[in-house]
Scaffold this motif. Structure first.
Motif, PDB file in Angstrom:
ATOM      1  N   VAL A   1       0.844  -1.190   0.000  1.00 58.08           N
ATOM      2  CA  VAL A   1       0.000   0.000   0.000  1.00 58.08           C
ATOM      3  C   VAL A   1       0.878   1.238   0.000  1.00 58.08           C
ATOM      4  N   GLU A   2       0.780   2.007  -1.081  1.00 62.17           N
ATOM      5  CA  GLU A   2       1.562   3.229  -1.210  1.00 62.17           C
ATOM      6  C   GLU A   2       0.800   4.409  -0.623  1.00 62.17           C
ATOM      7  N   SER A   3       1.557   5.384  -0.173  1.00 60.31           N
ATOM      8  CA  SER A   3       0.980   6.640   0.285  1.00 60.31           C
ATOM      9  C   SER A   3       2.031   7.734   0.151  1.00 60.31           C
ATOM     10  N   GLY A   4       1.593   8.976   0.254  1.00 62.70           N
ATOM     11  CA  GLY A   4       2.520  10.089   0.241  1.00 62.70           C
ATOM     12  C   GLY A   4       2.541  10.903  -1.028  1.00 62.70           C
ATOM     13  N   GLY A   5       1.811  10.459  -2.048  1.00 61.80           N
ATOM     14  CA  GLY A   5       1.784  11.233  -3.278  1.00 61.80           C
ATOM     15  C   GLY A   5       0.996  12.515  -3.118  1.00 61.80           C
ATOM     16  N   GLY A   6       1.085  13.367  -4.135  1.00 67.10           N
ATOM     17  CA  GLY A   6       0.347  14.616  -4.066  1.00 67.10           C
ATOM     18  C   GLY A   6       0.875  15.607  -5.074  1.00 67.10           C
ATOM     19  N   LEU A   7       0.453  16.852  -4.905  1.00 65.42           N
ATOM     20  CA  LEU A   7       0.860  17.943  -5.785  1.00 65.42           C
ATOM     21  C   LEU A   7       1.956  18.757  -5.106  1.00 65.42           C
ATOM     22  N   VAL A   8       3.025  19.002  -5.823  1.00 67.07           N
ATOM     23  CA  VAL A   8       4.138  19.760  -5.277  1.00 67.07           C
ATOM     24  C   VAL A   8       4.713  20.647  -6.374  1.00 67.07           C
ATOM     25  N   GLN A   9       5.275  21.767  -5.984  1.00 66.38           N
ATOM     26  CA  GLN A   9       5.913  22.647  -6.963  1.00 66.38           C
ATOM     27  C   GLN A   9       7.296  22.130  -7.317  1.00 66.38           C
ATOM     28  N   ALA A  10       7.743  22.495  -8.492  1.00 65.87           N
ATOM     29  CA  ALA A  10       9.093  22.129  -8.909  1.00 65.87           C
ATOM     30  C   ALA A  10      10.099  22.618  -7.869  1.00 65.87           C
ATOM     31  N   GLY A  11      11.064  21.751  -7.572  1.00 66.84           N
ATOM     32  CA  GLY A  11      12.052  22.057  -6.550  1.00 66.84           C
ATOM     33  C   GLY A  11      11.680  21.551  -5.175  1.00 66.84           C
ATOM     34  N   GLY A  12      10.440  21.127  -5.019  1.00 64.60           N
ATOM     35  CA  GLY A  12       9.972  20.650  -3.731  1.00 64.60           C
ATOM     36  C   GLY A  12      10.328  19.200  -3.472  1.00 64.60           C
ATOM     37  N   SER A  13       9.823  18.701  -2.344  1.00 65.84           N
ATOM     38  CA  SER A  13      10.135  17.338  -1.915  1.00 65.84           C
ATOM     39  C   SER A  13       8.866  16.593  -1.518  1.00 65.84           C
ATOM     40  N   LEU A  14       8.915  15.292  -1.669  1.00 68.80           N
ATOM     41  CA  LEU A  14       7.861  14.400  -1.191  1.00 68.80           C
ATOM     42  C   LEU A  14       8.526  13.125  -0.692  1.00 68.80           C
ATOM     43  N   ARG A  15       7.870  12.460   0.245  1.00 66.11           N
ATOM     44  CA  ARG A  15       8.316  11.143   0.683  1.00 66.11           C
ATOM     45  C   ARG A  15       7.178  10.158   0.478  1.00 66.11           C
TER      46      ARG A  15
END
Length: 118
Positions: free
Chosen positions: A5-19
């Motif tokens: 089960v994946e989680s943590g996706g979303g919308l982010v601006q260029a240069g940003g970070s996600l885990r």
């Protein structure tokens, strides 16, 4: 039955970070290899990063130096830390687990969408 089960996706601006997180229903060390793949619209699914049972990692050239794969064995979770995100990183990201038995078994999560805006 293996569940990822994946989680943590979303919308982010260029240069940003996600885990991203991938929680497995079983012991992740039971798998020979776990990894993250992605599929952008109109493109084939491609390997982003993988980690072996022994801890060796492998990265696609396109994300090397920006993404990192790591795991928490106690939580049976594999992570993908994504930094310096670019619009071309926009895709559905899938968690994968491989079991190299007499037959190679591939297990997949349902994916999580990452959208990077410019």
């Amino acid at each position: 039955q293996v569940r990822l089960v994946e989680s943590g996706g979303g919308l982010v601006q260029a240069g940003g970070s996600l885990r991203l997180s991938c929680a497995a229903s079983g012991t992740i060390l039971s798998f020979n290899n776990m990894g993250w793949y992605r599929q952008a619209p109109g493109k084939e699914r491609e390997l982003v990063a993988s980690i072996t049972r022994g801890g060796s990692t492998n990265y696609a050239d396109s994300i090397a130096g920006r993404f990192a794969i790591f795991r928490d064995n106690a939580k049976n979770t594999v992570y993908l830390q994504m930094n310096s995100l670019k619009p071309e990183d926009t895709a559905v990201y899938y968690c994968n687990a491989k079991d190299f038995g007499s037959v190679v078994m591939n297990y997949w999560g349902k994916g999580t969408l990452v959208t990077v805006s410019s």
